[in-house]
Design a protein around this motif. Structure first.
Motif, PDB file in Angstrom:
ATOM      1  N   SER A  54      31.292  72.964  38.635  1.00  0.00           N
ATOM      2  CA  SER A  54      30.575  71.808  38.455  1.00  0.00           C
ATOM      3  C   SER A  54      31.613  70.651  38.010  1.00  0.00           C
ATOM      4  CB  SER A  54      29.938  72.153  36.714  1.00  0.00           C
ATOM      5  OG  SER A  54      30.918  72.362  35.904  1.00  0.00           O
ATOM      6  N   VAL A  55      31.255  69.529  38.372  1.00  0.00           N
ATOM      7  CA  VAL A  55      32.024  68.256  38.087  1.00  0.00           C
ATOM      8  C   VAL A  55      31.485  67.333  37.386  1.00  0.00           C
ATOM      9  CG1 VAL A  55      33.224  66.802  39.653  1.00  0.00           C
ATOM     10  CG2 VAL A  55      32.699  68.984  40.849  1.00  0.00           C
ATOM     11  N   LEU A  56      32.344  66.717  36.396  1.00  0.00           N
ATOM     12  CA  LEU A  56      32.090  65.475  35.566  1.00  0.00           C
ATOM     13  C   LEU A  56      32.903  64.207  35.851  1.00  0.00           C
ATOM     14  CD1 LEU A  56      30.272  64.606  33.361  1.00  0.00           C
ATOM     15  CD2 LEU A  56      32.203  65.314  31.568  1.00  0.00           C
ATOM     16  N   LEU A  57      31.666  63.331  36.365  1.00  0.00           N
ATOM     17  CA  LEU A  57      32.622  62.164  36.888  1.00  0.00           C
ATOM     18  C   LEU A  57      32.576  61.171  35.689  1.00  0.00           C
ATOM     19  CD1 LEU A  57      30.952  63.236  39.361  1.00  0.00           C
ATOM     20  CD2 LEU A  57      31.812  61.426  40.599  1.00  0.00           C
ATOM     21  N   THR A  58      33.496  60.496  35.316  1.00  0.00           N
ATOM     22  CA  THR A  58      33.652  59.625  33.878  1.00  0.00           C
ATOM     23  C   THR A  58      34.190  58.361  34.414  1.00  0.00           C
ATOM     24  OG1 THR A  58      35.631  60.239  33.230  1.00  0.00           O
ATOM     25  CG2 THR A  58      34.008  61.485  32.585  1.00  0.00           C
ATOM     26  N   ASP A  59      33.795  57.306  33.449  1.00  0.00           N
ATOM     27  CA  ASP A  59      34.329  55.957  33.848  1.00  0.00           C
ATOM     28  C   ASP A  59      33.810  55.459  32.454  1.00  0.00           C
ATOM     29  OD1 ASP A  59      35.491  53.686  34.988  1.00  0.00           O
ATOM     30  OD2 ASP A  59      35.149  54.471  36.620  1.00  0.00           O
ATOM     31  N   TYR A  60      34.192  54.129  32.210  1.00  0.00           N
ATOM     32  CA  TYR A  60      34.328  53.204  30.870  1.00  0.00           C
ATOM     33  C   TYR A  60      33.356  52.465  30.787  1.00  0.00           C
ATOM     34  CZ  TYR A  60      36.721  49.392  32.700  1.00  0.00           C
ATOM     35  OH  TYR A  60      36.931  48.158  33.595  1.00  0.00           O
ATOM     36  N   SER A  61      32.928  51.945  31.872  1.00  0.00           N
ATOM     37  CA  SER A  61      31.773  50.685  31.741  1.00  0.00           C
ATOM     38  C   SER A  61      30.584  51.490  32.233  1.00  0.00           C
ATOM     39  CB  SER A  61      32.107  49.801  32.666  1.00  0.00           C
ATOM     40  OG  SER A  61      32.053  50.090  34.099  1.00  0.00           O
ATOM     41  N   ASP A  62      29.279  50.524  32.199  1.00  0.00           N
ATOM     42  CA  ASP A  62      27.981  50.764  32.537  1.00  0.00           C
ATOM     43  C   ASP A  62      27.923  50.368  34.169  1.00  0.00           C
ATOM     44  OD1 ASP A  62      27.006  51.501  29.940  1.00  0.00           O
ATOM     45  OD2 ASP A  62      26.544  49.418  29.494  1.00  0.00           O
ATOM     46  N   GLU A  63      28.517  49.610  34.353  1.00  0.00           N
ATOM     47  CA  GLU A  63      28.530  48.997  35.769  1.00  0.00           C
ATOM     48  C   GLU A  63      29.000  50.432  36.813  1.00  0.00           C
ATOM     49  OE1 GLU A  63      29.734  47.047  33.676  1.00  0.00           O
ATOM     50  OE2 GLU A  63      28.412  45.730  33.599  1.00  0.00           O
ATOM     51  N   ALA A  64      30.220  50.871  36.332  1.00  0.00           N
ATOM     52  CA  ALA A  64      30.871  51.987  37.106  1.00  0.00           C
ATOM     53  C   ALA A  64      30.046  53.051  36.804  1.00  0.00           C
ATOM     54  CB  ALA A  64      32.393  52.382  36.402  1.00  0.00           C
ATOM     55  N   ILE A  65      29.397  53.440  35.819  1.00  0.00           N
ATOM     56  CA  ILE A  65      28.629  54.713  35.605  1.00  0.00           C
ATOM     57  C   ILE A  65      27.442  54.538  36.738  1.00  0.00           C
ATOM     58  CG2 ILE A  65      26.638  55.647  34.033  1.00  0.00           C
ATOM     59  CD1 ILE A  65      29.921  56.460  33.423  1.00  0.00           C
ATOM     60  N   ASP A  66      26.766  53.284  36.692  1.00  0.00           N
ATOM     61  CA  ASP A  66      25.786  53.146  37.763  1.00  0.00           C
ATOM     62  C   ASP A  66      26.096  53.361  39.178  1.00  0.00           C
ATOM     63  OD1 ASP A  66      23.131  52.250  38.393  1.00  0.00           O
ATOM     64  OD2 ASP A  66      24.111  50.325  39.394  1.00  0.00           O
ATOM     65  N   VAL A  67      27.509  52.982  39.360  1.00  0.00           N
ATOM     66  CA  VAL A  67      27.962  53.405  40.875  1.00  0.00           C
ATOM     67  C   VAL A  67      28.127  55.015  41.096  1.00  0.00           C
ATOM     68  CG1 VAL A  67      29.910  52.928  42.300  1.00  0.00           C
ATOM     69  CG2 VAL A  67      29.107  50.832  41.260  1.00  0.00           C
ATOM     70  N   ILE A  68      28.808  55.299  40.090  1.00  0.00           N
ATOM     71  CA  ILE A  68      28.835  57.014  40.238  1.00  0.00           C
ATOM     72  C   ILE A  68      27.187  57.730  40.264  1.00  0.00           C
ATOM     73  CG2 ILE A  68      29.575  58.863  38.870  1.00  0.00           C
ATOM     74  CD1 ILE A  68      31.412  56.933  37.434  1.00  0.00           C
ATOM     75  N   ARG A  69      26.336  57.112  39.537  1.00  0.00           N
ATOM     76  CA  ARG A  69      25.020  57.975  39.815  1.00  0.00           C
ATOM     77  C   ARG A  69      24.749  57.548  41.087  1.00  0.00           C
ATOM     78  NH1 ARG A  69      24.047  56.032  33.914  1.00  0.00           N
ATOM     79  NH2 ARG A  69      23.901  58.144  32.825  1.00  0.00           N
ATOM     80  N   LYS A  70      24.621  56.292  41.707  1.00  0.00           N
ATOM     81  CA  LYS A  70      24.460  56.142  42.937  1.00  0.00           C
ATOM     82  C   LYS A  70      24.984  57.181  43.944  1.00  0.00           C
ATOM     83  CE  LYS A  70      22.443  51.564  42.194  1.00  0.00           C
ATOM     84  NZ  LYS A  70      22.812  50.101  42.334  1.00  0.00           N
ATOM     85  N   SER A  71      26.123  57.217  43.813  1.00  0.00           N
ATOM     86  CA  SER A  71      26.810  57.774  44.791  1.00  0.00           C
ATOM     87  C   SER A  71      26.756  59.539  44.791  1.00  0.00           C
ATOM     88  CB  SER A  71      28.744  57.942  44.439  1.00  0.00           C
ATOM     89  OG  SER A  71      29.172  56.687  44.789  1.00  0.00           O
ATOM     90  N   ILE A  72      26.592  60.025  43.565  1.00  0.00           N
ATOM     91  CA  ILE A  72      25.951  61.407  43.292  1.00  0.00           C
ATOM     92  C   ILE A  72      24.490  61.636  43.869  1.00  0.00           C
ATOM     93  CG2 ILE A  72      25.089  62.993  41.603  1.00  0.00           C
ATOM     94  CD1 ILE A  72      27.440  61.848  39.593  1.00  0.00           C
ATOM     95  N   LEU A  73      23.608  60.589  43.826  1.00  0.00           N
ATOM     96  CA  LEU A  73      22.293  60.969  44.469  1.00  0.00           C
ATOM     97  C   LEU A  73      22.372  60.813  45.842  1.00  0.00           C
ATOM     98  CD1 LEU A  73      20.162  58.574  42.024  1.00  0.00           C
ATOM     99  CD2 LEU A  73      20.161  61.059  42.329  1.00  0.00           C
ATOM    100  N   ARG A  74      23.283  59.728  46.630  1.00  0.00           N
ATOM    101  CA  ARG A  74      23.532  59.516  47.974  1.00  0.00           C
ATOM    102  C   ARG A  74      23.915  60.905  48.568  1.00  0.00           C
ATOM    103  NH1 ARG A  74      26.049  53.860  49.189  1.00  0.00           N
ATOM    104  NH2 ARG A  74      24.272  53.204  48.482  1.00  0.00           N
ATOM    105  N   ASN A  75      24.698  61.605  48.022  1.00  0.00           N
ATOM    106  CA  ASN A  75      25.191  62.771  48.419  1.00  0.00           C
ATOM    107  C   ASN A  75      24.548  64.062  47.827  1.00  0.00           C
ATOM    108  OD1 ASN A  75      27.815  61.939  49.717  1.00  0.00           O
ATOM    109  ND2 ASN A  75      27.842  60.786  48.113  1.00  0.00           N
TER     110      ASN A  75
END
Length: 197
Positions: free
Chosen positions: A65-86
């Motif tokens: 399992s992998v947990l991706l973290t960041d501090y801002s809502d904008e960054a979290i949105d980018v991460i979510r899109k990357s996870i879905l895209r892949n």
């Protein structure tokens, strides 16, 4: 391993660093591709994920399992899109994390079933005041004997090496290896002291 992180037009937006695929992320991803046993079957945490390139590669290499973290809502949105895209929603999760914040560290331990085997960070050392909080979170979230893989472009890391070493030592994270990855990437592996907790 092929991952799709972020649209090309975002690659040069320096003011929104979470949309930039930094060279150290590419180099550390390549490092894990050449040594997948370092993450295979393990629980992995990425600090300051940004686009999530390295964490997504680790997920595709067989991390449990992998947990991706960041501090801002904008960054979290980018991460979510990357996870879905892949198509990695079965292996990857995302959470906000403000380094060094006890409440955030405890929340992550509760929500994501305890400590992590491996922590990764790429191009996350560039603000002196964030170095010790980063190591505080790494220590709090890693299992005893857990590994923290840290890669930074030397131009961002320059002048902060002593701070990194002091903060890591203060948090009982001992540097077991330091070398160059590719051209201009400083790379260290820190081991979490098994006697501390």
């Amino acid at each position: 391993v092929c991952v799709n992180c972020v649209h090309e037009e975002n690659q040069f937006i320096e003011s929104f660093v979470s949309r930039v695929v930094w060279p150290s992320s590419e180099e550390l991803a390549q490092y894990f591709c050449s040594a997948p046993e370092k993450v295979k079957g393990l629980k992995v945490l990425e600090l300051g994920s940004g686009t999530g390139l390295c964490a997504l590669v680790v997920a595709k290499l067989g991390a449990a399992s992998v947990l991706l973290t960041d501090y801002s809502d904008e960054a979290i949105d980018v991460i979510r899109k990357s996870i879905l895209r892949n198509e990695l929603i079965d292996k990857c999760q995302v959470s906000k994390l403000s380094w060094g914040t006890i409440a955030d560290n405890e929340r992550i331990l509760t929500e994501f079933d305890g400590h992590f085997d491996v922590c990764i960070g790429t191009d996350v050392v560039y603000e002196p005041e964030s170095v010790c909080p980063m190591f505080e979170s790494a220590f709090a979230l890693l299992k005893p004997n857990g590994k923290f893989y840290l890669a930074n472009h030397v131009h961002r890391y320059a002048g902060l090496e002593d701070t990194v070493k002091e903060c890591a030592k203060d948090m009982k994270l001992y540097e077991e290896s330091m070398k160059q990855l590719g051209e201009g990437i400083s790379f260290s592996i820190f081991n979490r002291d098994v006697s501390e907790r």
